[in-house]
Design an enzyme around this catalytic site. Structure first.
Site: not given
Length: 823
Positions: A44-45, A275, A279, A285
């Protein structure tokens, strides 16, 4: 664990890393990776560099193809497949293929790595053909195809972050004249303004137009071009527009699934990257995580931390929550033409925003030993705790060796290191790679001096607000003549011990030099000589000048600029000229200018010098030197951290000889002034006129008589023997220039103080500075012997540069001049 199914959503960076790590740790579990795009695990960079043709082979952007990745790691890779919903109760996801077909997959553990999406504000016309964002391979292909099918001569990049400036460079590599538009007053928002100002100067040197503090309001189509209209009503034309305004975390799936979203808009995860659903894990990002220094959640859009998170997450998904994530401090780096710009941790403005007390220091050091070829200067700013020196952050701007220094400092910050650790760093030293004192060790030494109060510092912003005390420039007179802080008095470092009696001990003394070292040495001398209120300018005049010089827009196209730097019809043909190359690399100011001055004396009129320097200030200094000396600046360029000025030697005007020389035929164009008054305003006028006159190359003399003698008295005068009348005059006369009164509206001293305050606020040189400039520029100061005798003034009380003369001396000067003024 055998037979468990792991689903990965997102096949770039964090997602691909997690999938590969799971397989390396366990051969038995089933792993499915969904990616809604066409590609996985790509660089990507590297996308901007493909657009600029630095990377020519598109295939080199891909670390793995879906097929090769799936084969190597035995992973079911499904591209063009978007997960549109998550049913947490049933532990299943709904997948939609690009052809619209939908199906369900169950999971035991799920990883979210959806990344971020580019910001596209609702500007009118933002969807016009020729306006792009750059986030993935499809964006890159679209930009590349557009540039291949259209004539792109003018490019506009909206947003001056790291990627925006990388795009600016690569669009210029592709042949476009580039303008960068930024709402803020600086490029690269994560770094402090002072460091960004160094980048501003470099971008201008490279021909990039910077529209800082400009906000876009609308895009319109004008024929084959795009009109970029600003909110202030101005506009610029473009053939292509790249939006690099920023990104936002992609949390659509997480929100739909009812996962907790944090205050910054990212998915909330715990120390194990789990989170709110035990699970489901998340990386990259899209997540927010507490900053190791502030303890507050933040968004970090960087590939390095995403890959680190992926490795940790894989282990925790397989083995239970065993490994904690330590958090990221935002270490970033970008290539901006010849500069490398890097930052880590918290900049001063971020610390201020978070109300964290801090100190900072700025140093300028060579990337390696100065005597080894191509030593390029790098500027380092570090922030640290005023209590124990704990490192908070660092920013580096330079050309060579920036990457290894920022990485070393980043590791120390993550390990809760201090400025003392910078000093203790043992680095590999050889002349091509470093100096015996590495730049970050020097940064540590300077920080220690500040912490232990061996030197008090003043910042460039604080220097702008100085309205009391003395501003002392300890550079050489040559450096001082090329530019100085308004109101400064010049006493070069090597002679400062001989002028201590001229520096008041009861006032604040603000010292500066080019980069800070000589200022520190002068500070130590004064502090040990009984001066209690001494401050050294952090970063020196180099940083001050960069931070206070406004960005100037150049709206000419490149062809006109190139033509402007060419030779005119009155100049000798290039083929008839001799151009001598002068290597001034590794020398710091005033070294390059002194080498230029010496070298031009040895060549013939019409010949040229090509002077190559690594001091970024040389570009402006050499132009200023040409303006003063009358030689011609043919062209200037910058490449790979080297600044090249080509200067043609011109015939100098014949002027009157120095009065110490044997008499020759007089040109009749000298200037002579008689200062009879000691009024502040009249003395100011005298020195202003004298400096203006001497700048034309003519001989200038000022004859100080009666009350005018008060304008050339020392601030700290030695004790001298006087008779009763001399002592009475001393009591009644002003002691020095700081005590001079206005001829009108003095108002018991209020008027003169107001005059000095307004002059300082508006950046007008003080009387003392104008007087010193006159001396440095060669104006002759003559004190009237008869007036001194009558008023009891001794030679020891006057400035060292003053000569003593009488009527005959004045008449000789007047006879050689075509202008004589009595003030």
């Amino acid at each position: 664990m055998s037979g468990e199914k792991y689903i990965i959503i997102g096949g770039v960076a964090g997602g691909a890393t997690t999938a590969a790590r799971i397989r390396r740790m366990n051969e038995e579990v089933e792993v499915i990776m969904f990616e809604k795009g066409d590609y996985i695990s790509y660089a990507n960079c590297g996308l901007p560099y493909y657009i600029g043709n630095v990377i020519e082979d598109r295939n080199k952007l891909f670390v793995q193809t879906p097929e090769s990745f799936g084969l190597r790691f035995n992973i079911d890779v499904r591209v063009r497949s978007e997960v549109v919903s998550i049913d947490r109760d049933k532990k299943e996801v709904l997948v939609r293929r690009r052809n619209g077909e939908e199906y369900i997959e169950k999971y035991d553990k799920l990883l979210l790595s959806p990344g971020a999406y580019p910001v596209r504000p609702p500007f009118p016309g933002i969807d016009l053909d020729g306006i792009f964002t750059l986030r993935n391979v499809n964006d890159t292909d679209a930009i590349k195809n557009y540039m291949n099918s259209h004539q792109v001569k003018r490019a506009v990049v909206v947003g001056a972050g790291f990627i925006g400036l990388e795009m600016a460079e690569n669009l210029q590599h592709a042949g476009a004249k580039v303008s960068v538009v930024e709402m803020l007053n600086q490029v690269m928002p994560p770094i402090d303004y002072s460091m960004a100002s160094l980048v501003h100067q470099h971008l201008q040197d490279k021909g990039v137009n910077l529209y800082l503090e400009h906000a876009v309001s609308v895009f319109t189509k004008k024929g084959n071009s795009i009109e970029v209209v600003f909110k202030n009503g101005k506009c610029i034309m473009a053939d292509i527009v790249i939006l690099s305004i920023g990104v936002r975390p992609e949390t659509t799936l997480a929100k739909q699934a009812g996962l907790v979203i944090g205050e910054t808009g990212g998915i909330v995860v715990n120390d194990y990257l789990q989170t709110s659903d035990e699970n489901i894990y998340a990386v990259g990002d899209a997540i927010e995580f507490k900053h190791p220094i502030t303890g507050k959640p933040w968004l970090n859009y960087l590939a390095g931390p995403a890959n680190r998170q992926g490795r940790i997450c894989a282990d925790n998904m397989l083995l239970g929550n065993k490994t904690r994530y330590e958090g990221a401090i935002g270490t970033a780096i970008a290539k901006v033409f010849d500069f490398t710009v890097a930052s880590t941790g918290l900049a001063a403005k971020q610390l201020k925003k978070n109300e964290i007390p801090y100190l900072s220091s700025v140093t300028h050091s060579g990337s390696h030993a100065g005597y080894y070829p191509d030593s390029l200067q790098m500027s380092i700013k570090i922030t640290f705790s005023p209590v124990d020196g704990k490192l908070y952050g660092a920013q580096i701007v330079g050309c060579d060796g920036v990457d290894k220094r920022i990485d070393q400092i980043a590791l120390l910050i993550k390990q809760r290191g201090t400025v003392y650790d910078l000093m203790q760093l043992e680095h590999a030293y050889a002349p091509p790679y470093s100096s015996a004192k590495d730049p970050i060790a020097i940064a540590g030494y300077v920080a220690e001096n500040i912490l232990l109060k061996r030197a008090n510092i003043v910042t460039w912003r604080e220097m702008l607000q100085v309205n009391d005390g003395i501003i002392l420039d300890v550079r050489t007179s040559v450096e001082f003549s090329l530019g100085a802080i308004p109101g400064a008095i010049n006493i070069p470092l090597d002679g400062i011990r001989n002028h201590l009696n001229e520096i008041p001990k009861d006032k604040n003394i603000y010292i500066y030099c080019a980069v800070g070292l000589r200022g520190y040495l002068a500070t130590r001398v004064l502090m040990q000589k009984g001066f209690d209120h001494v401050f050294n300018l952090s970063g020196g005049y180099k940083l001050y000048r960069s931070a206070t010089t406004p960005v100037i827009l150049d709206e000419k196209d490149m062809n006109a600029c190139s033509a402007a730097t060419g030779t005119d019809s009155n100049t000798n043909n290039d083929s008839e000229m001799e151009t001598i190359k002068i290597d001034a690399c590794g020398l710091q100011c005033p070294g390059p200018i002194m080498k230029l001055k010496k070298s031009i004396e040895d060549i013939n009129v019409g010949d040229r010098l090509e002077v190559i320097a690594t001091d970024p200030g040389f570009r402006r200094d050499s132009q200023a030197w040409c303006n003063m000396t009358g030689h011609k600046m043919v062209s200037q360029s910058a490449d790979s951290g080297k600044y090249v000025s080509i200067i043609e030697k011109m015939e100098r005007k014949k002027t009157s000889p120095s009065f110490s020389e044997s008499p020759v035929e007089c040109s009749g164009k000298g200037k002579t002034f008689i200062l009879f008054s000691d009024d502040l305003d009249k003395a100011l006028a005298t020195f202003v006129l004298a400096n203006g006159a001497v700048s034309t190359g003519e001989k200038v003399s000022i004859f100080f008589t009666f009350w005018g003698l008060n304008a050339i008295k020392k601030t700290n005068k030695p004790k001298v023997q006087k008779d009763i009348f001399g002592r009475m005059f001393s009591m009644m006369l002003p002691s020095d220039t700081m005590a001079l009164k206005l001829s009108k509206m003095h108002m018991m001293g209020i008027g003169s103080k107001m005059m000095r305050f307004i002059m300082n606020k508006k950046g007008i040189d003080s009387l003392e500075s104008l007087r010193q400039q006159a001396l440095d520029n060669g104006v002759e100061f003559i004190a009237c012997q008869m007036s001194m005798d009558v008023m009891g003034v001794k030679a020891e009380e006057l400035l060292d540069e003053v000569t003593i003369g009488g009527v005959a001396t004045y008449m000789e000067r007047a006879d050689k001049s075509n202008i004589n003024l009595f003030i």
